[in-house]
Design a protein around this motif. Structure first.
Motif, PDB file in Angstrom:
ATOM      1  N   ILE A  20       0.831  -1.201   0.000  1.00  0.00           N
ATOM      2  CA  ILE A  20       0.000   0.000   0.000  1.00  0.00           C
ATOM      3  C   ILE A  20       0.871   1.258   0.000  1.00  0.00           C
ATOM      4  CG2 ILE A  20      -0.202   0.246   2.513  1.00  0.00           C
ATOM      5  CD1 ILE A  20      -3.079   0.646  -0.014  1.00  0.00           C
ATOM      6  N   GLU A  21       2.064   1.168   0.592  1.00  0.00           N
ATOM      7  CA  GLU A  21       2.966   2.319   0.645  1.00  0.00           C
ATOM      8  C   GLU A  21       3.520   2.651  -0.735  1.00  0.00           C
ATOM      9  OE1 GLU A  21       5.357   5.497   1.834  1.00  0.00           O
ATOM     10  OE2 GLU A  21       3.564   4.568   2.685  1.00  0.00           O
ATOM     11  N   LEU A  22       3.744   1.622  -1.573  1.00  0.00           N
ATOM     12  CA  LEU A  22       4.232   1.888  -2.931  1.00  0.00           C
ATOM     13  C   LEU A  22       3.223   2.708  -3.715  1.00  0.00           C
ATOM     14  CD1 LEU A  22       6.234  -0.449  -2.153  1.00  0.00           C
ATOM     15  CD2 LEU A  22       6.168  -1.083  -4.562  1.00  0.00           C
ATOM     16  N   LEU A  23       1.957   2.318  -3.586  1.00  0.00           N
ATOM     17  CA  LEU A  23       0.913   3.052  -4.295  1.00  0.00           C
ATOM     18  C   LEU A  23       0.784   4.458  -3.743  1.00  0.00           C
ATOM     19  CD1 LEU A  23      -1.379   3.091  -6.359  1.00  0.00           C
ATOM     20  CD2 LEU A  23      -2.884   2.096  -4.611  1.00  0.00           C
ATOM     21  N   GLY A  24       0.774   4.588  -2.434  1.00  0.00           N
ATOM     22  CA  GLY A  24       0.644   5.909  -1.838  1.00  0.00           C
ATOM     23  C   GLY A  24       1.802   6.817  -2.202  1.00  0.00           C
ATOM     24  N   ASN A  25       3.018   6.285  -2.163  1.00  0.00           N
ATOM     25  CA  ASN A  25       4.197   7.077  -2.474  1.00  0.00           C
ATOM     26  C   ASN A  25       4.225   7.520  -3.938  1.00  0.00           C
ATOM     27  OD1 ASN A  25       6.853   8.001  -1.327  1.00  0.00           O
ATOM     28  ND2 ASN A  25       7.611   6.816  -3.049  1.00  0.00           N
ATOM     29  N   VAL A  37       0.440  -7.811   0.871  1.00  0.00           N
ATOM     30  CA  VAL A  37       0.237  -7.838  -0.579  1.00  0.00           C
ATOM     31  C   VAL A  37      -1.180  -7.391  -0.945  1.00  0.00           C
ATOM     32  CG1 VAL A  37       0.232  -9.307  -2.629  1.00  0.00           C
ATOM     33  CG2 VAL A  37       1.934  -9.664  -0.833  1.00  0.00           C
ATOM     34  N   ASN A  38      -2.145  -7.870  -0.198  1.00  0.00           N
ATOM     35  CA  ASN A  38      -3.548  -7.557  -0.476  1.00  0.00           C
ATOM     36  C   ASN A  38      -4.193  -6.999   0.787  1.00  0.00           C
ATOM     37  OD1 ASN A  38      -6.018  -7.387  -1.774  1.00  0.00           O
ATOM     38  ND2 ASN A  38      -6.563  -9.516  -1.320  1.00  0.00           N
ATOM     39  N   PRO A  39      -3.894  -5.745   1.109  1.00  0.00           N
ATOM     40  CA  PRO A  39      -4.365  -5.175   2.376  1.00  0.00           C
ATOM     41  C   PRO A  39      -5.878  -5.021   2.426  1.00  0.00           C
ATOM     42  CG  PRO A  39      -3.396  -3.472   0.995  1.00  0.00           C
ATOM     43  CD  PRO A  39      -3.119  -4.774   0.320  1.00  0.00           C
ATOM     44  N   GLU A  40      -6.421  -5.196   3.612  1.00  0.00           N
ATOM     45  CA  GLU A  40      -7.861  -5.047   3.798  1.00  0.00           C
ATOM     46  C   GLU A  40      -8.261  -3.590   3.979  1.00  0.00           C
ATOM     47  OE1 GLU A  40      -8.855  -7.477   7.110  1.00  0.00           O
ATOM     48  OE2 GLU A  40      -8.432  -9.378   6.071  1.00  0.00           O
ATOM     49  N   SER A  41      -7.287  -2.742   4.240  1.00  0.00           N
ATOM     50  CA  SER A  41      -7.539  -1.314   4.392  1.00  0.00           C
ATOM     51  C   SER A  41      -6.391  -0.543   3.758  1.00  0.00           C
ATOM     52  CB  SER A  41      -7.670  -0.944   5.873  1.00  0.00           C
ATOM     53  OG  SER A  41      -6.412  -1.050   6.511  1.00  0.00           O
ATOM     54  N   SER A  42      -6.442   0.772   3.876  1.00  0.00           N
ATOM     55  CA  SER A  42      -5.355   1.615   3.363  1.00  0.00           C
ATOM     56  C   SER A  42      -4.437   2.097   4.480  1.00  0.00           C
ATOM     57  CB  SER A  42      -5.927   2.829   2.613  1.00  0.00           C
ATOM     58  OG  SER A  42      -6.453   2.456   1.371  1.00  0.00           O
ATOM     59  N   ASN A  43      -4.484   1.427   5.633  1.00  0.00           N
ATOM     60  CA  ASN A  43      -3.600   1.828   6.728  1.00  0.00           C
ATOM     61  C   ASN A  43      -2.147   1.885   6.260  1.00  0.00           C
ATOM     62  OD1 ASN A  43      -5.532   2.158   8.739  1.00  0.00           O
ATOM     63  ND2 ASN A  43      -5.521  -0.008   9.277  1.00  0.00           N
ATOM     64  N   PRO A  44      -1.431   2.961   6.624  1.00  0.00           N
ATOM     65  CA  PRO A  44      -1.752   3.963   7.636  1.00  0.00           C
ATOM     66  C   PRO A  44      -2.504   5.186   7.114  1.00  0.00           C
ATOM     67  CG  PRO A  44       0.459   4.314   6.870  1.00  0.00           C
ATOM     68  CD  PRO A  44      -0.051   3.111   6.112  1.00  0.00           C
ATOM     69  N   TYR A  45      -2.946   5.153   5.875  1.00  0.00           N
ATOM     70  CA  TYR A  45      -3.562   6.331   5.273  1.00  0.00           C
ATOM     71  C   TYR A  45      -5.054   6.440   5.560  1.00  0.00           C
ATOM     72  CZ  TYR A  45       0.878   6.434   2.865  1.00  0.00           C
ATOM     73  OH  TYR A  45       2.227   6.472   2.597  1.00  0.00           O
ATOM     74  N   GLY A  46      -5.688   5.353   5.935  1.00  0.00           N
ATOM     75  CA  GLY A  46      -7.102   5.374   6.235  1.00  0.00           C
ATOM     76  C   GLY A  46      -7.651   3.962   6.324  1.00  0.00           C
ATOM     77  N   ASN A  47      -8.827   3.824   6.901  1.00  0.00           N
ATOM     78  CA  ASN A  47      -9.398   2.498   7.112  1.00  0.00           C
ATOM     79  C   ASN A  47     -10.040   1.924   5.860  1.00  0.00           C
ATOM     80  OD1 ASN A  47      -8.674   2.359   9.851  1.00  0.00           O
ATOM     81  ND2 ASN A  47     -10.445   3.584  10.437  1.00  0.00           N
ATOM     82  N   SER A  67      -8.929   4.747   0.576  1.00  0.00           N
ATOM     83  CA  SER A  67      -8.327   5.923   1.224  1.00  0.00           C
ATOM     84  C   SER A  67      -6.960   6.268   0.653  1.00  0.00           C
ATOM     85  CB  SER A  67      -8.208   5.700   2.735  1.00  0.00           C
ATOM     86  OG  SER A  67      -9.472   5.624   3.341  1.00  0.00           O
ATOM     87  N   VAL A  68      -6.246   5.275   0.159  1.00  0.00           N
ATOM     88  CA  VAL A  68      -4.907   5.532  -0.366  1.00  0.00           C
ATOM     89  C   VAL A  68      -4.939   6.494  -1.546  1.00  0.00           C
ATOM     90  CG1 VAL A  68      -4.910   3.565  -1.961  1.00  0.00           C
ATOM     91  CG2 VAL A  68      -2.731   4.429  -1.043  1.00  0.00           C
ATOM     92  N   PHE A  69      -6.053   6.508  -2.290  1.00  0.00           N
ATOM     93  CA  PHE A  69      -6.139   7.410  -3.443  1.00  0.00           C
ATOM     94  C   PHE A  69      -6.229   8.872  -3.009  1.00  0.00           C
ATOM     95  CE2 PHE A  69      -7.564   3.310  -5.060  1.00  0.00           C
ATOM     96  CZ  PHE A  69      -6.797   3.203  -6.211  1.00  0.00           C
ATOM     97  N   LEU A  70      -6.544   9.085  -1.737  1.00  0.00           N
ATOM     98  CA  LEU A  70      -6.546  10.444  -1.221  1.00  0.00           C
ATOM     99  C   LEU A  70      -5.135  11.022  -1.145  1.00  0.00           C
ATOM    100  CD1 LEU A  70      -9.123  10.091   1.713  1.00  0.00           C
ATOM    101  CD2 LEU A  70      -9.504  11.153  -0.527  1.00  0.00           C
ATOM    102  N   THR A 106      -3.302  13.710  16.126  1.00  0.00           N
ATOM    103  CA  THR A 106      -2.824  13.320  17.457  1.00  0.00           C
ATOM    104  C   THR A 106      -3.744  12.302  18.119  1.00  0.00           C
ATOM    105  OG1 THR A 106      -3.904  15.285  18.375  1.00  0.00           O
ATOM    106  CG2 THR A 106      -1.550  15.437  17.908  1.00  0.00           C
ATOM    107  N   THR A 107      -5.033  12.359  17.832  1.00  0.00           N
ATOM    108  CA  THR A 107      -5.960  11.390  18.418  1.00  0.00           C
ATOM    109  C   THR A 107      -5.954  10.071  17.661  1.00  0.00           C
ATOM    110  OG1 THR A 107      -7.791  12.309  17.105  1.00  0.00           O
ATOM    111  CG2 THR A 107      -7.475  13.171  19.350  1.00  0.00           C
ATOM    112  N   GLY A 108      -5.537  10.102  16.387  1.00  0.00           N
ATOM    113  CA  GLY A 108      -5.472   8.876  15.600  1.00  0.00           C
ATOM    114  C   GLY A 108      -6.826   8.333  15.178  1.00  0.00           C
ATOM    115  N   ILE A 109      -7.864   9.157  15.190  1.00  0.00           N
ATOM    116  CA  ILE A 109      -9.198   8.660  14.844  1.00  0.00           C
ATOM    117  C   ILE A 109      -9.399   8.562  13.333  1.00  0.00           C
ATOM    118  CG2 ILE A 109     -10.243   9.488  16.970  1.00  0.00           C
ATOM    119  CD1 ILE A 109     -11.245  11.927  15.531  1.00  0.00           C
ATOM    120  N   VAL A 110      -8.469   9.119  12.560  1.00  0.00           N
ATOM    121  CA  VAL A 110      -8.507   8.977  11.103  1.00  0.00           C
ATOM    122  C   VAL A 110      -7.102   8.638  10.622  1.00  0.00           C
ATOM    123  CG1 VAL A 110     -10.448  10.559  10.780  1.00  0.00           C
ATOM    124  CG2 VAL A 110      -8.112  11.446  10.747  1.00  0.00           C
TER     125      VAL A 110
END
Length: 487
Positions: free
Chosen positions: A73-78, A229-239, A243-246, A445-449
């Motif tokens: 997911i980091e490769l795509l985000g980067n 390889v096949n993440p269930e979410s876009s963590n750390p970018y979002g649940n 979200s990674v496309f953001l 700081t709260t980590g809610i998103v």
């Protein structure tokens, strides 16, 4: 270690030569020479300094660490940073430069004040300038401190000295050439650095896939953890998976609203070829987007790292020949320094130029005095940032970078981006900066998103606040002027 010191000294000598030349080219009797390189930067230098600053230390240290921890997911985000930088260059750079030229703006806080205030010495104008400058100083100091820590962490193992001494040594080098040549020295050294960064990225990709072909890499990562390889979410970018496309939106705002990025656009020469600039930016950005592959490679080779940010140092020490590792380490230090020198320059100008004019004095000074003052503040800011490393909390480098730069990005989104289409009031500018900063910092700081969701929500809050407050509280001078014209 001897060869590492020789490589470093040779590089330092070249950087000092570039800074010395920049100091001679830069007009000694004009402050704009220090602040915006005399508006003289061409296509390749603009592309080089934008990409070097944008990818920087997190691209070579933090991003591989995130790939080690979270997977593909980091490769795509980067990757989204490269097209975002191209869009910023093609569609925002000329607008910002031309508008700043018309208003006589040499810094981003000055641009914001000149855009919103008819009387630049009024209380509201000074307040806006203070808030903008202080926001930059606070958040960019955090970012610069994180960069200094990263320099010390990598430099210590490379040079065989303590992290504290490595941080101090490399920071002194950065401070010297930034003081000497201002933004011109920063841009020239960045361009030299990005060439080495690109060469390092190409070598890394070839070495990694020569050792472990892509298909085998995916198979082995899947065996370690299918989420790599096949993440269930876009963590750390979002649940959410999407979200990674953001990250593209984040990177676009990052490239336009962050002062240490957008100030480069103020330094472009008037007849620059934007098409060439965009082309160079695309090539360099795409090459550097490949670096996080190191994190995946190290996850296979050494899945037991306690600190994910150690992925790149482990790779350099264990996966490639020592001489090659030494050269690549230098280029990674270059990557970190390219951002550090940019932040250092932006921080010092916020204090020496903008905060001084807003708070301390407006008395007449010669250009030579102003240049000395600007250079002095480079050293002061560097010292403050170094002392701050003793108080910086432990956290992943990528998180610290996103918290500081993302929050500042959110704060300035309304006053820099919305104004392309709609010019609001001074009160709206002040309110949007505060709302954007508070919203983004709270969410992160709260980590809610997710990491990119917080700054993006903050950016949206800043933009909405800017428009709403502009409608509710317009500039009084503007309203009176319009009534006079209609009468």
């Amino acid at each position: 270690m001897f060869i590492n010191w020789m490589i470093l000294l040779a590089a330092i000598a070249l950087l000092i030569v570039l800074a010395s030349k920049a100091s001679k080219v830069m007009s000694a009797d004009e402050e704009s020479g220090f602040l915006v390189a005399g508006r003289s930067l061409g296509p390749f230098v603009i592309a080089g300094t934008v990409v070097a600053t944008g990818f920087s230390g997190w691209g070579f240290m933090g991003s591989p660490g995130a790939a080690y921890q979270y997977g593909t997911i980091e490769l795509l985000g980067n990757f989204f940073f490269a097209p975002a930088m191209v869009v910023a260059v093609l569609f925002f750079a000329v607008y910002l430069r031309n508008r700043a030229m018309k208003m006589g703006s040499s810094t981003i806080p000055e641009f914001i004040v000149n855009l919103h205030c008819n009387d630049r010495n009024s209380i509201s104008a000074r307040t806006l300038r203070i808030i903008t400058s202080l926001g930059m100083i606070i958040f960019l100091t955090v970012f610069l401190t994180a960069q200094i820590r990263a320099l010390g962490m990598l430099g210590s193992s490379w040079l065989g000295i303590s992290p504290l001494l490595a941080s101090a040594l490399l920071l002194v080098i950065i401070t010297i050439y930034t003081m000497a040549g201002g933004l011109l020295a920063v841009a020239w050294t960045d361009t030299f650095m990005v060439i080495g960064m690109a060469a390092a990225a190409i070598y890394i990709v070839v070495q990694v896939f020569t050792d472990i072909p892509l298909a085998d890499m995916m198979t082995q990562l899947n065996a370690i953890d299918p989420n790599l390889v096949n993440p269930e979410s876009s963590n750390p970018y979002g649940n959410a998976k999407a979200s990674v496309f953001l990250v593209f939106v984040y990177a676009l705002i990052f490239s336009t609203a962050l002062p240490y990025m957008s100030v480069r656009f103020l330094a472009m020469k008037s007849n620059i070829s934007i098409a060439k600039t965009g082309f160079y930016t695309a090539i360099l950005g795409c090459v550097l987007s490949l670096v996080p592959i190191v994190g995946l490679y190290v996850r296979i080779k050494n899945p037991g790292l306690i600190n994910p940010d150690e992925a790149m140092p482990w790779y350099l020490a264990n996966a490639i020949p020592s001489v090659v590792g030494s050269v690549i380490t230098l280029f990674i230090l270059f990557a970190m320094k390219s951002t550090a020198n940019s932040i250092l320059h932006t921080l010092s100008t916020a204090a020496s130029h903008d905060l001084r004019l807003a708070i301390f004095d407006n008395k007449s000074r010669t250009e030579a005095e102003l240049l000395k003052l600007n250079r002095l503040w480079v050293a002061i800011v560097a010292a403050i940032a170094f002392i701050s490393t003793f108080f910086l909390p432990e956290a992943m480098l990528s998180y610290l970078g996103i918290f500081s730069s993302g929050t500042l990005m959110a704060a300035l989104s309304g006053v820099l981006l919305v104004t392309i289409f709609y010019k609001g009031s001074t009160m709206a500018a002040i309110a949007s900066i505060i709302v954007g900063a508070v919203c983004s910092s709270y969410l992160l700081t709260t980590g809610i998103v997710g990491w990119v969701e917080g700054p993006l929500i903050g950016s949206a809050a800043s933009a909405i606040t800017y428009v709403v407050v502009s409608v509710l509280v317009p500039n009084r001078v503007k309203a009176i002027s319009e009534e006079s014209v209609s009468a």
